[in-house]
Motif scaffolding. Structure first.
Motif, short mmCIF file in Angstrom:
data_model
loop_
_atom_site.label_atom_id
_atom_site.label_comp_id
_atom_site.label_asym_id
_atom_site.label_seq_id
_atom_site.Cartn_x
_atom_site.Cartn_y
_atom_site.Cartn_z
N TYR A 36 38.08 -1.90 -33.57
CA TYR A 36 38.00 -0.98 -32.44
C TYR A 36 36.66 -0.27 -32.47
CZ TYR A 36 38.77 2.51 -36.02
OH TYR A 36 38.63 3.28 -37.14
N MET A 37 36.28 0.31 -31.35
CA MET A 37 35.06 1.11 -31.27
C MET A 37 35.45 2.57 -31.49
SD MET A 37 31.79 0.88 -30.80
CE MET A 37 31.70 -0.77 -30.14
N PRO A 38 34.86 3.23 -32.49
CA PRO A 38 35.20 4.64 -32.72
C PRO A 38 34.90 5.48 -31.47
CG PRO A 38 33.96 3.77 -34.57
CD PRO A 38 33.92 2.73 -33.48
N GLN A 39 35.75 6.47 -31.22
CA GLN A 39 35.59 7.32 -30.05
C GLN A 39 34.25 8.04 -30.09
OE1 GLN A 39 38.72 10.16 -29.59
NE2 GLN A 39 38.18 10.62 -27.50
N GLY A 40 33.56 8.06 -28.96
CA GLY A 40 32.28 8.75 -28.86
C GLY A 40 31.10 7.91 -29.34
N LYS A 41 31.33 6.64 -29.66
CA LYS A 41 30.27 5.75 -30.15
C LYS A 41 30.12 4.55 -29.23
CE LYS A 41 29.56 7.86 -34.13
NZ LYS A 41 28.29 8.46 -34.51
N PRO A 51 23.28 -4.71 -35.73
CA PRO A 51 24.18 -3.83 -34.99
C PRO A 51 24.33 -2.48 -35.66
CG PRO A 51 25.44 -5.48 -36.20
CD PRO A 51 23.99 -5.82 -36.38
N ILE A 52 24.30 -1.43 -34.84
CA ILE A 52 24.53 -0.07 -35.31
C ILE A 52 25.41 0.65 -34.29
CG2 ILE A 52 22.37 0.12 -36.63
CD1 ILE A 52 21.22 1.72 -34.25
N LEU A 53 26.05 1.71 -34.72
CA LEU A 53 26.81 2.56 -33.82
C LEU A 53 25.98 3.79 -33.52
CD1 LEU A 53 30.41 2.41 -35.33
CD2 LEU A 53 29.57 1.27 -33.28
N VAL A 54 25.90 4.18 -32.26
CA VAL A 54 25.18 5.37 -31.85
C VAL A 54 26.11 6.24 -31.01
CG1 VAL A 54 22.89 4.30 -31.95
CG2 VAL A 54 24.19 4.24 -29.83
N ASP A 55 25.80 7.51 -30.95
CA ASP A 55 26.59 8.44 -30.15
C ASP A 55 26.39 8.15 -28.66
OD1 ASP A 55 27.63 9.87 -32.34
OD2 ASP A 55 25.81 11.09 -32.44
N ILE A 56 27.45 8.28 -27.90
CA ILE A 56 27.36 8.15 -26.44
C ILE A 56 26.77 9.45 -25.92
CG2 ILE A 56 28.70 8.00 -24.31
CD1 ILE A 56 30.73 6.30 -25.83
N THR A 57 25.75 9.33 -25.07
CA THR A 57 25.13 10.52 -24.50
C THR A 57 25.89 10.93 -23.24
OG1 THR A 57 23.61 9.23 -23.15
CG2 THR A 57 22.86 9.84 -25.36
N ASP A 58 25.67 12.17 -22.79
CA ASP A 58 26.34 12.67 -21.59
C ASP A 58 26.04 11.80 -20.38
OD1 ASP A 58 27.55 14.75 -22.96
OD2 ASP A 58 25.93 16.17 -22.52
N SER A 59 24.82 11.28 -20.27
CA SER A 59 24.46 10.47 -19.10
C SER A 59 25.15 9.10 -19.09
CB SER A 59 22.95 10.27 -19.03
OG SER A 59 22.50 9.56 -20.18
N GLU A 60 25.66 8.66 -20.25
CA GLU A 60 26.35 7.37 -20.34
C GLU A 60 27.84 7.49 -20.05
OE1 GLU A 60 23.83 4.89 -23.61
OE2 GLU A 60 25.16 6.46 -24.38
N GLN A 61 28.36 8.70 -20.03
CA GLN A 61 29.80 8.87 -19.84
C GLN A 61 30.18 8.83 -18.40
OE1 GLN A 61 31.15 12.31 -21.98
NE2 GLN A 61 30.56 11.46 -23.93
#
Length: 61
Positions: A36-41, A51-61
């Motif tokens: 699964y994809m961790p929430q907020g990533k 591959p890396i996990l990055v935080d979702i920015t406000d503009s991507e939500q």
């Protein structure tokens, strides 16, 4: 060995897919252990194409 395509952000199967432009990853790489994809990533690729996990920015939500 497992392969990752940093352009499509997917696993590449050498028998099925073209491996040009892919990155070889060890079998124990985290990308292949999470179901699964961790929430907020979101999935991204670092400067080496790994591959890396990055935080979702406000503009991507």
């Amino acid at each position: 060995m497992r392969y990752f395509d940093p352009t499509t952000m997917t696993e590449v199967l050498p028998v099925i897919h073209n491996t040009a432009g892919t990155i070889e990853l060890p079998d124990d790489n985290w990308f292949f252990t999470l179901s699964y994809m961790p929430q907020g990533k979101r999935l991204a690729a670092n400067e080496n194409g790994e591959p890396i996990l990055v935080d979702i920015t406000d503009s991507e939500q």
